[in-house]
Design a protein around this motif. Sequence first.
Motif, PDB file in Angstrom:
ATOM      1  N   THR A   1       0.819  -1.210   0.000  1.00  0.00           N
ATOM      2  CA  THR A   1       0.000   0.000   0.000  1.00  0.00           C
ATOM      3  C   THR A   1       0.853   1.261   0.000  1.00  0.00           C
ATOM      4  O   THR A   1       0.438   2.281  -0.544  1.00  0.00           O
TER       5      THR A   1
ATOM      6  N   GLU B   1       1.287   2.385  -3.298  1.00  0.00           N
ATOM      7  CA  GLU B   1      -0.022   2.630  -3.919  1.00  0.00           C
ATOM      8  C   GLU B   1      -0.478   1.430  -4.731  1.00  0.00           C
ATOM      9  O   GLU B   1      -1.056   1.542  -5.810  1.00  0.00           O
TER      10      GLU B   1
ATOM     11  N   THR C   1      -5.550   4.216   0.133  1.00  0.00           N
ATOM     12  CA  THR C   1      -6.442   5.368  -0.010  1.00  0.00           C
ATOM     13  C   THR C   1      -5.568   6.620   0.026  1.00  0.00           C
ATOM     14  O   THR C   1      -4.339   6.529   0.126  1.00  0.00           O
ATOM     15  N   LYS C   2      -6.203   7.784   0.003  1.00  0.00           N
ATOM     16  CA  LYS C   2      -5.434   9.028   0.111  1.00  0.00           C
ATOM     17  C   LYS C   2      -4.916   9.242   1.533  1.00  0.00           C
ATOM     18  O   LYS C   2      -4.040  10.088   1.751  1.00  0.00           O
TER      19      LYS C   2
ATOM     20  N   LEU D   1      -7.420   5.828  -6.186  1.00  0.00           N
ATOM     21  CA  LEU D   1      -7.410   6.473  -4.867  1.00  0.00           C
ATOM     22  C   LEU D   1      -8.653   7.330  -4.651  1.00  0.00           C
ATOM     23  O   LEU D   1      -9.153   7.427  -3.524  1.00  0.00           O
ATOM     24  N   ARG D   2      -9.145   7.941  -5.718  1.00  0.00           N
ATOM     25  CA  ARG D   2     -10.385   8.716  -5.583  1.00  0.00           C
ATOM     26  C   ARG D   2     -11.533   7.807  -5.153  1.00  0.00           C
ATOM     27  O   ARG D   2     -12.302   8.138  -4.250  1.00  0.00           O
TER      28      ARG D   2
ATOM     29  N   THR E   1     -11.448   4.631  -3.775  1.00  0.00           N
ATOM     30  CA  THR E   1     -11.305   3.991  -2.461  1.00  0.00           C
ATOM     31  C   THR E   1     -11.479   5.007  -1.338  1.00  0.00           C
ATOM     32  O   THR E   1     -12.083   4.702  -0.298  1.00  0.00           O
ATOM     33  N   SER E   2     -10.992   6.220  -1.533  1.00  0.00           N
ATOM     34  CA  SER E   2     -11.124   7.254  -0.503  1.00  0.00           C
ATOM     35  C   SER E   2     -12.576   7.721  -0.381  1.00  0.00           C
ATOM     36  O   SER E   2     -13.053   8.020   0.728  1.00  0.00           O
ATOM     37  N   TRP E   3     -13.272   7.767  -1.500  1.00  0.00           N
ATOM     38  CA  TRP E   3     -14.683   8.190  -1.486  1.00  0.00           C
ATOM     39  C   TRP E   3     -15.519   7.207  -0.672  1.00  0.00           C
ATOM     40  O   TRP E   3     -16.307   7.604   0.189  1.00  0.00           O
TER      41      TRP E   3
ATOM     42  N   ALA F   1     -14.398   5.088   1.557  1.00  0.00           N
ATOM     43  CA  ALA F   1     -13.951   5.152   2.951  1.00  0.00           C
ATOM     44  C   ALA F   1     -14.645   6.298   3.684  1.00  0.00           C
ATOM     45  O   ALA F   1     -15.097   6.144   4.834  1.00  0.00           O
TER      46      ALA F   1
END
Length: 349
Positions: free
Chosen positions: A131, A134, A170-171, A283-284, A286-288, A290
Amino acid sequence: MPIEHYRAGDLTAFTTSLFEKAGADAGKASAIAEHLVEADLMGHTTHGLAQAGAYLEELESGAMAKTGEPKPVADRPAAVTWDGGFLPGVWLVRKAVDLAAERAQKFGIAAVAIRRSHHIGCLAVYLRQATEREMMCIVACSDPSDATMAPFGGTTPVFTPDPIAIGIPTKGDPIMVDISSSITTNAMTGRLKREGKRYPGKWALDKSGQPTDDPAAIAAGGTLLPTGGADHGHKGYGLALTVEAMTQGLSGYGRAEKPTIWGANVYVQVMDPAAFGGVENYLRETSWVADLCRQSPPPAGKPKVRLPGELASQRRRQGLAEGLALYPGIMGGLENWAAKLNVALPKPI
């Protein structure tokens, strides 16, 4: 009595010295030490330094190999299989994640299957290796020499707890899913039994096939229940079949060979988002998701929603900054090894 805290670096140096004095190669000794301390930092106390004594016993008896390299069984650009020769599992899996990440960067996805590894400790610890680049990572393992969990609807043990871990960048902090196919692990079962405690629920079957909360039932002929318990245990049963197919089927070695040495079969897979929809898009997304999870309101009086691995990341930061408080009895259990191998004990902060 106040709880003693130790610097993570001091614990790592101490544990490295123990394994070096026990005869492990320097690189293997440091890999074991770093992994066990990291597991404790993340709060996985049954799979951290609590395992050090057992590993040292295995080295002493020769059941865990002290030196050497894995032997290639198959090697294609994105799929590799090793015979681990019962080398330290922690060292082998770290090596496998690095190789899979290197090849995933070239081919988009890569996997390493390992047969005849020794015990590999806490699966979640390996996830940051991918991770932090990334990349997404899967690590799964089983031990074909042992069986403590019956298939759903049965009473004869067939599987080990068969854990699987997934690292999702994630971010912010990574999402780190680390679950077993059984409701609990053998290590936790052993700890509860030693301490005279019970499971929080009916997590096992006794030898007559009745659900029980007594961890002693396992050694008396009972079995762990699969994840989902007596009601929805088909879910854990299906997961166990999947894990064993990945770790034993793909490596070409497992229960059919009837091994008797404590060890592990392992499957590692790394995926590079750059080869799919792109890292930024990954990342957008997975972060969204999350953030949506965190924003979901809990029932009145209940704690807020956490993501898998969130507490482990918080504990790790706190332990690195303020010192690590070990689970009671762990340091005491290593005192005899320290005296035997002439290694000075670490001093509490």
